[in-house]
Each structure stands twice: as C-alpha cells, then as structure tokens.
Design a protein around this motif. Structure first.
Motif, PDB file in Angstrom:
ATOM      1  N   GLY A 125       0.811  -1.207   0.000  1.00 16.24           N
ATOM      2  CA  GLY A 125       0.000   0.000   0.000  1.00 16.24           C
ATOM      3  C   GLY A 125       0.845   1.257   0.000  1.00 16.24           C
ATOM      4  O   GLY A 125       0.523   2.244  -0.676  1.00 16.24           O
ATOM      5  N   ASP A 126       1.941   1.225   0.763  1.00 21.70           N
ATOM      6  CA  ASP A 126       2.854   2.372   0.778  1.00 21.70           C
ATOM      7  C   ASP A 126       3.437   2.637  -0.608  1.00 21.70           C
ATOM      8  O   ASP A 126       3.534   3.786  -1.055  1.00 21.70           O
ATOM      9  CB  ASP A 126       3.986   2.123   1.776  1.00 21.70           C
ATOM     10  N   MET A 127       3.860   1.561  -1.284  1.00 20.95           N
ATOM     11  CA  MET A 127       4.449   1.719  -2.620  1.00 20.95           C
ATOM     12  C   MET A 127       3.417   2.281  -3.595  1.00 20.95           C
ATOM     13  O   MET A 127       3.708   3.207  -4.370  1.00 20.95           O
ATOM     14  CB  MET A 127       4.981   0.378  -3.119  1.00 20.95           C
ATOM     15  N   LEU A 137      -5.682  19.855  -3.057  1.00 20.48           N
ATOM     16  CA  LEU A 137      -4.330  20.171  -3.519  1.00 20.48           C
ATOM     17  C   LEU A 137      -4.187  19.883  -5.012  1.00 20.48           C
ATOM     18  O   LEU A 137      -3.496  20.615  -5.727  1.00 20.48           O
ATOM     19  CB  LEU A 137      -3.297  19.371  -2.721  1.00 20.48           C
ATOM     20  N   GLU A 138      -4.827  18.828  -5.485  1.00 18.41           N
ATOM     21  CA  GLU A 138      -4.809  18.539  -6.923  1.00 18.41           C
ATOM     22  C   GLU A 138      -5.416  19.695  -7.708  1.00 18.41           C
ATOM     23  O   GLU A 138      -4.922  20.069  -8.780  1.00 18.41           O
ATOM     24  CB  GLU A 138      -5.569  17.247  -7.211  1.00 18.41           C
ATOM     25  N   SER A 139      -6.495  20.279  -7.157  1.00 24.43           N
ATOM     26  CA  SER A 139      -7.163  21.390  -7.850  1.00 24.43           C
ATOM     27  C   SER A 139      -6.314  22.662  -7.836  1.00 24.43           C
ATOM     28  O   SER A 139      -6.566  23.581  -8.619  1.00 24.43           O
ATOM     29  CB  SER A 139      -8.521  21.681  -7.190  1.00 24.43           C
ATOM     30  N   GLN A 140      -5.308  22.698  -6.944  1.00 20.64           N
ATOM     31  CA  GLN A 140      -4.450  23.881  -6.824  1.00 20.64           C
ATOM     32  C   GLN A 140      -3.110  23.697  -7.530  1.00 20.64           C
ATOM     33  O   GLN A 140      -2.140  24.398  -7.234  1.00 20.64           O
ATOM     34  CB  GLN A 140      -4.224  24.203  -5.338  1.00 20.64           C
ATOM     35  N   ASN A 141      -3.047  22.736  -8.446  1.00 19.72           N
ATOM     36  CA  ASN A 141      -1.837  22.498  -9.248  1.00 19.72           C
ATOM     37  C   ASN A 141      -0.651  22.086  -8.376  1.00 19.72           C
ATOM     38  O   ASN A 141       0.470  22.572  -8.549  1.00 19.72           O
ATOM     39  CB  ASN A 141      -1.480  23.753 -10.062  1.00 19.72           C
ATOM     40  N   CYS A 142      -0.912  21.155  -7.458  1.00 20.78           N
ATOM     41  CA  CYS A 142       0.132  20.699  -6.536  1.00 20.78           C
ATOM     42  C   CYS A 142       0.459  19.222  -6.737  1.00 20.78           C
ATOM     43  O   CYS A 142      -0.386  18.439  -7.172  1.00 20.78           O
ATOM     44  CB  CYS A 142      -0.308  20.896  -5.085  1.00 20.78           C
ATOM     45  N   GLU A 143       1.684  18.877  -6.413  1.00 17.66           N
ATOM     46  CA  GLU A 143       2.076  17.484  -6.204  1.00 17.66           C
ATOM     47  C   GLU A 143       2.325  17.341  -4.709  1.00 17.66           C
ATOM     48  O   GLU A 143       3.030  18.166  -4.120  1.00 17.66           O
ATOM     49  CB  GLU A 143       3.353  17.133  -6.959  1.00 17.66           C
ATOM     50  N   PHE A 144       1.762  16.315  -4.090  1.00 16.35           N
ATOM     51  CA  PHE A 144       1.926  16.186  -2.644  1.00 16.35           C
ATOM     52  C   PHE A 144       2.545  14.840  -2.294  1.00 16.35           C
ATOM     53  O   PHE A 144       2.418  13.861  -3.030  1.00 16.35           O
ATOM     54  CB  PHE A 144       0.585  16.356  -1.915  1.00 16.35           C
ATOM     55  N   MET A 145       3.219  14.825  -1.156  1.00 15.28           N
ATOM     56  CA  MET A 145       3.786  13.582  -0.647  1.00 15.28           C
ATOM     57  C   MET A 145       3.343  13.387   0.793  1.00 15.28           C
ATOM     58  O   MET A 145       3.400  14.323   1.614  1.00 15.28           O
ATOM     59  CB  MET A 145       5.313  13.590  -0.716  1.00 15.28           C
ATOM     60  N   VAL A 146       2.895  12.156   1.101  1.00 13.51           N
ATOM     61  CA  VAL A 146       2.507  11.778   2.458  1.00 13.51           C
ATOM     62  C   VAL A 146       3.426  10.638   2.896  1.00 13.51           C
ATOM     63  O   VAL A 146       3.503   9.625   2.203  1.00 13.51           O
ATOM     64  CB  VAL A 146       1.037  11.306   2.518  1.00 13.51           C
ATOM     65  N   PRO A 147       4.140  10.765   4.006  1.00  7.48           N
ATOM     66  CA  PRO A 147       4.997   9.670   4.463  1.00  7.48           C
ATOM     67  C   PRO A 147       4.207   8.376   4.638  1.00  7.48           C
ATOM     68  O   PRO A 147       3.025   8.395   4.996  1.00  7.48           O
ATOM     69  CB  PRO A 147       5.540  10.182   5.800  1.00  7.48           C
ATOM     70  N   GLY A 148       4.854   7.242   4.396  1.00 11.67           N
ATOM     71  CA  GLY A 148       4.177   5.954   4.426  1.00 11.67           C
ATOM     72  C   GLY A 148       3.878   5.441   5.820  1.00 11.67           C
ATOM     73  O   GLY A 148       4.432   5.913   6.825  1.00 11.67           O
ATOM     74  N   VAL A 149       3.010   4.442   5.888  1.00  8.85           N
ATOM     75  CA  VAL A 149       2.633   3.806   7.153  1.00  8.85           C
ATOM     76  C   VAL A 149       3.790   2.980   7.709  1.00  8.85           C
ATOM     77  O   VAL A 149       3.902   2.784   8.919  1.00  8.85           O
ATOM     78  CB  VAL A 149       1.384   2.921   6.961  1.00  8.85           C
ATOM     79  N   ASP A 154      13.731   9.621 -11.630  1.00  7.64           N
ATOM     80  CA  ASP A 154      12.663  10.618 -11.601  1.00  7.64           C
ATOM     81  C   ASP A 154      11.667  10.383 -10.473  1.00  7.64           C
ATOM     82  O   ASP A 154      10.730  11.172 -10.290  1.00  7.64           O
ATOM     83  CB  ASP A 154      11.919  10.668 -12.938  1.00  7.64           C
ATOM     84  N   PHE A 155      11.838   9.304  -9.690  1.00 11.75           N
ATOM     85  CA  PHE A 155      11.002   9.073  -8.517  1.00 11.75           C
ATOM     86  C   PHE A 155      11.741   9.531  -7.257  1.00 11.75           C
ATOM     87  O   PHE A 155      12.958   9.349  -7.136  1.00 11.75           O
ATOM     88  CB  PHE A 155      10.640   7.595  -8.371  1.00 11.75           C
ATOM     89  N   VAL A 156      10.994  10.096  -6.327  1.00  4.76           N
ATOM     90  CA  VAL A 156      11.564  10.469  -5.023  1.00  4.76           C
ATOM     91  C   VAL A 156      11.598   9.227  -4.143  1.00  4.76           C
ATOM     92  O   VAL A 156      10.576   8.552  -3.959  1.00  4.76           O
ATOM     93  CB  VAL A 156      10.729  11.579  -4.347  1.00  4.76           C
ATOM     94  N   VAL A 157      12.762   8.929  -3.602  1.00  7.83           N
ATOM     95  CA  VAL A 157      12.966   7.709  -2.809  1.00  7.83           C
ATOM     96  C   VAL A 157      12.802   8.038  -1.326  1.00  7.83           C
ATOM     97  O   VAL A 157      13.366   9.034  -0.846  1.00  7.83           O
ATOM     98  CB  VAL A 157      14.375   7.129  -3.064  1.00  7.83           C
ATOM     99  N   PRO A 158      12.043   7.227  -0.561  1.00  4.30           N
ATOM    100  CA  PRO A 158      11.894   7.476   0.882  1.00  4.30           C
ATOM    101  C   PRO A 158      13.232   7.446   1.615  1.00  4.30           C
ATOM    102  O   PRO A 158      14.178   6.774   1.192  1.00  4.30           O
ATOM    103  CB  PRO A 158      10.989   6.330   1.346  1.00  4.30           C
TER     104      PRO A 158
END
Length: 439
Positions: free
Chosen positions: A164-166, A256-268, A319-323
C-alpha cells in the motif's frame, strides 16, 4: 472445575462477544483510515471468511452523527471514525442484529485506545446493545472467541501495508503529471486485484516474489505517460488518521490537486518502525520489559529488510523520489526533539517534516485534529526549531475539528501556496540577476 465467567460489561455498558457463529452471519464495518491500504486489507479479511466492509460515507451528516453520540470534547479522529460507523448503522442499510464494528488501536497513551468503550456507550444510547465492537491491535487490548487473526493473516496484513505504501507513494508522484487522466488509477486498480489474487494463493509475501512485485509495480507506474509541467510540491504530515483519511482532512488531497500541486505523504511503514523504536525507548528510559525490547528488535529487523527492498527498487528510477531510511529519520528527529517524546506521533512528526524538507517538499501542511494534544504540542512546539534548521521551510499548521470551516482551512492553505509562489519567483529573479551579472 471453575465456571467460565461471562464477558463483563465495560464501564456499565454491554460488551457482547463476537462468536464463531457470527463469522458467517455478521458484517464487520470498518472506518476508512488508509484509502489505498484498506483496499488490500479488506480483501484479506474476505479471503479468511469475514464479511468486511470499509465505509466511505462522508460529509457533515457523518460528523454530526459522531457529535450526537460522543462527547464533543473527544478528539476529532474519534468523532470521524465512530461517526462513520454509527451513521452507517443509523442509515438502515445494515441490520443491527447482523453487524459488528471494528476499531484499529495502537494501545499507547493516545485516547484512541478508548474508542471501543466510547462506541459501546454510543450503541447503548442508540438502543443497539447487541452490536459487538472488535479491537484490532498488536497490543491485544481485547480478545473475542469468534475473531481470530492468525499468524499468516497478520503477515499478509503487514505485507499489504508495505504494498500500500508503494502504491500510495508512486500514485502521488505520477498522477499530477499523467498525460491521460485515469491512467494512474488503472495501475492502482490492477495491482490491488493482482496482489489480492496472490494473497489467496499465499504468494508475493516473502523474498524474491515480494521484491519482484515491488519492481513490477514501480515499472508500471514509470510507464505511465507524463507531462513535463511545473507543480508546487507540498508535504503532508500530522496525526495518523487525519493526514490520510479524506473524511478527517476534508478532502485535502483532492483540494491540492485542484491547486496544481504534487503532494507527498509519508508511508505507514515509518509509523510501524516508530512504534518498534518506542519499545526500545521504553526499555531505555521508562522501565519497559525485556520481552517488549526483544520483540521490537525483531520487528525492526524485519522492517529494515522491507525498507531496503523499497529503496533499492525506487533508486532504479531517478525521476522518482525515494523514501528516507528510518535510521536517518531518527537522526533528523534527534536534531529537533528527544526520542522520549513518543505519545501520538511524538518525535516522528517533526522528523517527517525534516525528511520532506530534505526531499524538496518545502511547503508543509501539518494536519492537526482537535483534542490531539501530542500533535498540537509537539508539532507547533517544534516549528521554530525546524525553521531555524531549514530557512526555506514554509510550514502551515491546519486545525481539523467538527466546528472548523472548510473554507477557512483551504484559505490558510492557499496563503501557504501563495507564499510558495512568491518564494519561487524571488529565487528565479535572483538566478536571472546572477546570470546577467556573469555575462
């Protein structure tokens, strides 16, 4: 031979057991905590014979139902999760004689450890004393003869969280840039179905099979056609329910999607590692048991192996951000606050802020629910230190509670984004000035 004791009422309210027979007749209603992870977890319950439904009811009417039955001084996650369950019961869609409720609990000092007793009181007030309330907790807060989590089932649940985190991490990085709307969700849906099928056959849980699945998931997301457009990068931290749940954070991700953002949420996964680390801290500082420390050591070792696969897989795609490895997250937290501060999200919260800042997500939303004192004290109390360590940090605490206005919450976030755009413009102007000066 001594007579078997009847299951006692908790705090004077009935505590009906979930019997073995109920497994075939009752539907278990769960609040929606982790939207992607819960898709896999619900499938695991189903393959072991439980009728498990994740509730998606939202809106003011759900919150109002929680307020009607719980004390309004209770923390906001309790009002949301319980409100979702009680609203479903009151809707008439489910037969109260064939339903059970479930709550997920850490068993720590947080008030979440008391949710099940509050639910029983609410059910009593609603005339539904017959509805069992189940606890799903590593701490084994309660036991019920008809509700058993086997070792293999637990292993599948833990592995489901890792997958799920991935899925969550890559969905959040790919969806804002997808050329064809819906392509990213198709990848998520495909892998939920594929992993569910593998779990039924006891596949994809360990070793090479787990690693291959992780690599294939990353490859599928990487293959999604994307546009090269500029997005404002936002990090989301906070109390574990509110930072993930759309009901708890008023649809924050959609906004945030509607505001032209990319967001990151730390994983479980990070929260799991945090809990294991807390057991070692208990032993070191607070007189915790040797057994707890030993279990924590074994759990931490397993989490490190999973984390290594996670990181090695994503490093193949620049091109991916690595945890960040959890060992480094601990170091980041130690720069801000002591590890003995561990109630709620404790020291992990400022550590995750530091991680996101180092990854380039300089605009941080700290989602803070009403009544969650650890989050208010630890988060707000460490913002000055974090800003001193990271001068570019644009941190915005946002309060979420039953009486808060969604418009006011979104306006605070819009102000944060406006500041981010000003900072970016200044940075671009400064770079242009340096280029002109060098000519």
């Amino acid at each position: 031979m001594a007579k078997q004791k009847k299951q006692p009422a908790e705090h004077g309210f009935p505590n009906p057991p979930f019997t073995k027979e109920m497994k075939a007749t009752h539907t278990i209603l769960a609040p929606d905590i982790f939207p992607i992870h819960m898709l896999l977890i619900s499938e695991i319950f189903g393959m072991y014979g439980y009728k498990f439904v994740v509730l998606h009811d939202s809106g003011k009417q759900v919150i109002q139902k929680g307020l009607e039955q719980l004390h309004n001084d209770m923390c906001y996650p309790a009002i949301c999760t319980s409100g979702q369950q009680l609203y479903a019961l009151a809707s008439g869609e489910y037969d109260p004689n064939k339903v059970a409720l479930i709550q997920f609990q850490t068993g720590g000092g947080c008030r979440a450890s008391n949710y099940i007793w509050m639910l029983r009181k609410a059910l009593h007030n609603m005339g539904m004393d017959q509805v069992p309330v189940l606890s799903l907790s590593f701490s084994k807060i309660e036991k019920s003869s008809g509700f058993r989590i086997t070792k293999l089932m637990m292993m599948k649940g833990i592995v489901a969280v890792m997958y799920g985190d991935m899925l969550m991490l890559l969905k959040n990085q790919v969806k804002p840039y997808e050329a064809n709307p819906g392509d990213t969700q198709k990848v998520v849906d495909h892998w939920v179905a594929e992993l569910t099928d593998q779990f039924r056959r006891n596949r994809g849980l360990f070793g090479k099979a787990f690693r291959k699945n992780m690599q294939d998931i990353a490859a599928d997301f990487h293959a999604v056609k994307r546009r090269n457009v500029k997005k404002t990068k936002v990090g989301i931290v906070g109390e574990i329910y509110v930072k993930y749940s759309p009901l708890g954070n008023n649809g924050l991700e959609e906004f945030l999607e509607s505001q032209n953002c990319e967001f990151m949420v730390p994983g479980v996964l990070g929260f799991f590692q945090f809990m294991f680390d807390n057991q070692k801290t208990d032993r070191k500082l607070y007189g915790g048991t040797i057994r707890g420390a030993v279990v924590a050591k074994a759990g931490s070792a397993l989490m490190r192996k999973v984390e290594k696969i996670f990181i090695e897989t994503l490093r193949q795609y620049p091109d991916f951000v690595v945890p960040t490895p959890f060992s480094h997250i601990c170091e980041l937290g130690d720069r801000v606050i002591g590890r003995g501060v561990k109630m709620g999200e404790g020291w992990l919260l400022p550590a995750e802020i530091a991680e996101l800042l180092e990854k380039g997500y300089e605009n941080i939303i700290c989602a803070q629910p009403f009544g969650c004192l650890p989050n208010h004290i630890v988060a707000k109390g460490t913002i000055r230190t974090l800003r001193n360590l990271y001068p570019n940090a644009n941190i915005c605490p946002v309060d979420y509670d039953a009486g808060a206005s969604k418009v006011n919450q979104e306006n605070r976030i819009k102000l944060m984004l406006a500041l981010a755009q000003e900072a970016e413009k200044k940075q671009n102007d400064d770079q242009s000035e340096k280029r002109r000066a060098s000519v």
